[in-house]
Write a protein that holds these residues in place. Structure first.
Motif, mmCIF file in Angstrom:
data_model
loop_
_atom_site.group_PDB
_atom_site.id
_atom_site.type_symbol
_atom_site.label_atom_id
_atom_site.label_comp_id
_atom_site.label_asym_id
_atom_site.label_seq_id
_atom_site.Cartn_x
_atom_site.Cartn_y
_atom_site.Cartn_z
ATOM 1 N N LEU A 1 -4.204 -50.591 -23.520
ATOM 2 C CA LEU A 1 -5.407 -50.417 -22.690
ATOM 3 C C LEU A 1 -6.493 -51.416 -23.084
ATOM 4 N N ILE A 2 -6.665 -51.613 -24.365
ATOM 5 C CA ILE A 2 -7.677 -52.564 -24.846
ATOM 6 C C ILE A 2 -7.312 -53.987 -24.430
ATOM 7 N N GLY A 3 -6.009 -54.316 -24.494
ATOM 8 C CA GLY A 3 -5.572 -55.644 -24.096
ATOM 9 C C GLY A 3 -5.827 -55.932 -22.622
ATOM 10 N N ALA B 1 0.583 -56.947 -26.006
ATOM 11 C CA ALA B 1 1.471 -56.620 -24.885
ATOM 12 C C ALA B 1 0.664 -56.341 -23.621
ATOM 13 N N GLY B 2 -0.422 -55.582 -23.745
ATOM 14 C CA GLY B 2 -1.269 -55.301 -22.589
ATOM 15 C C GLY B 2 -1.960 -56.537 -22.067
ATOM 16 N N TYR B 3 -2.395 -57.401 -22.957
ATOM 17 C CA TYR B 3 -3.044 -58.650 -22.552
ATOM 18 C C TYR B 3 -2.078 -59.543 -21.784
ATOM 19 N N LEU B 4 -0.849 -59.629 -22.262
ATOM 20 C CA LEU B 4 0.149 -60.453 -21.579
ATOM 21 C C LEU B 4 0.591 -59.857 -20.252
ATOM 22 N N ASN B 5 0.602 -58.531 -20.170
ATOM 23 C CA ASN B 5 1.094 -57.869 -18.961
ATOM 24 C C ASN B 5 0.047 -57.831 -17.854
ATOM 25 N N GLU B 6 -1.203 -57.789 -18.181
ATOM 26 C CA GLU B 6 -2.351 -57.837 -17.279
ATOM 27 C C GLU B 6 -2.584 -56.560 -16.471
ATOM 28 N N ASP B 7 -1.634 -55.666 -16.375
ATOM 29 C CA ASP B 7 -1.870 -54.385 -15.701
ATOM 30 C C ASP B 7 -0.946 -53.338 -16.315
ATOM 31 N N ASP B 8 -1.306 -52.088 -16.152
ATOM 32 C CA ASP B 8 -0.543 -50.973 -16.699
ATOM 33 C C ASP B 8 -0.360 -51.120 -18.207
ATOM 34 N N GLY B 9 -1.455 -51.353 -18.898
ATOM 35 C CA GLY B 9 -1.412 -51.574 -20.339
ATOM 36 C C GLY B 9 -0.964 -50.356 -21.121
ATOM 37 N N LEU B 10 -1.270 -49.172 -20.603
ATOM 38 C CA LEU B 10 -0.881 -47.953 -21.305
ATOM 39 C C LEU B 10 0.641 -47.867 -21.415
ATOM 40 N N ARG B 11 1.327 -48.143 -20.318
ATOM 41 C CA ARG B 11 2.783 -48.050 -20.298
ATOM 42 C C ARG B 11 3.427 -49.138 -21.155
ATOM 43 N N VAL B 12 3.002 -50.376 -20.974
ATOM 44 C CA VAL B 12 3.623 -51.468 -21.722
ATOM 45 C C VAL B 12 3.291 -51.353 -23.216
ATOM 46 N N GLY B 13 2.121 -50.849 -23.548
ATOM 47 C CA GLY B 13 1.775 -50.631 -24.953
ATOM 48 C C GLY B 13 2.624 -49.534 -25.575
ATOM 49 N N ALA B 14 2.849 -48.442 -24.826
ATOM 50 C CA ALA B 14 3.688 -47.360 -25.338
ATOM 51 C C ALA B 14 5.134 -47.824 -25.521
ATOM 52 N N LYS C 1 -8.423 -58.707 -21.068
ATOM 53 C CA LYS C 1 -7.974 -59.719 -20.092
ATOM 54 C C LYS C 1 -8.860 -59.721 -18.854
ATOM 55 N N GLU C 2 -9.262 -58.526 -18.409
ATOM 56 C CA GLU C 2 -10.088 -58.424 -17.205
ATOM 57 C C GLU C 2 -11.539 -58.847 -17.459
ATOM 58 N N GLU C 3 -12.061 -58.507 -18.615
ATOM 59 C CA GLU C 3 -13.479 -58.745 -18.887
ATOM 60 C C GLU C 3 -13.783 -60.104 -19.490
ATOM 61 N N LEU C 4 -12.825 -60.710 -20.155
ATOM 62 C CA LEU C 4 -13.103 -61.970 -20.844
ATOM 63 C C LEU C 4 -12.633 -63.129 -20.050
#
Length: 120
Positions: free
Chosen positions: A111-113, A34-47, A117-120
């Motif tokens: 957050l990991i996603g 979910a975080g990888y697909l969303n690209e930002d605010d991974g904490l919220r979308v993951g929760a 996305k940002e680093e890879l």
């Protein structure tokens, strides 16, 4: 951030959590997706993904707590000395703990996603 995309990404992460439930860390993997697909605010979308993934588990556990008094095991537990209130409190602790486990791991996965996305 577009809210519709965030909810869609959270739903995709929740589905991934359910599909990967045979692993011990499926909330982490679903939240990461979910975080990888969303690209930002991974904490919220993951929760959010973890909360959506918890709905069937909570429903199933609440169903078991409702049906438990009608099973023969409940009468045995009362004879042994475990009060009905204790069974309900224990069940509530299990439900809350399961939801917390799923939501926290999914948020961490989000957050990991985003990081991936940002680093890879």
């Amino acid at each position: 951030m577009d809210t519709e995309n965030a909810l869609l990404n959270a739903l995709i992460g929740a589905i991934a959590t359910a599909v990967l439930s045979f692993t011990g860390v499926s909330p982490l993997l679903g939240g990461a997706l979910a975080g990888y697909l969303n690209e930002d605010d991974g904490l919220r979308v993951g929760a959010i993904s973890g909360a959506i993934a918890s709905i069937p588990v909570v429903g199933l556990l609440l169903l078991v707590l409702v049906l438990l008094p009608f099973l023969g095991l409940f009468g045995f537990l009362l004879e042994v000395g475990i009060a009905a209130g204790g069974v309900v409190v224990f069940g509530a602790i299990v439900v809350i703990g399961g939801v917390a486990y799923t939501v926290v791991l999914s948020a961490l996965g989000g957050l990991i996603g985003v990081y991936a996305k940002e680093e890879l």
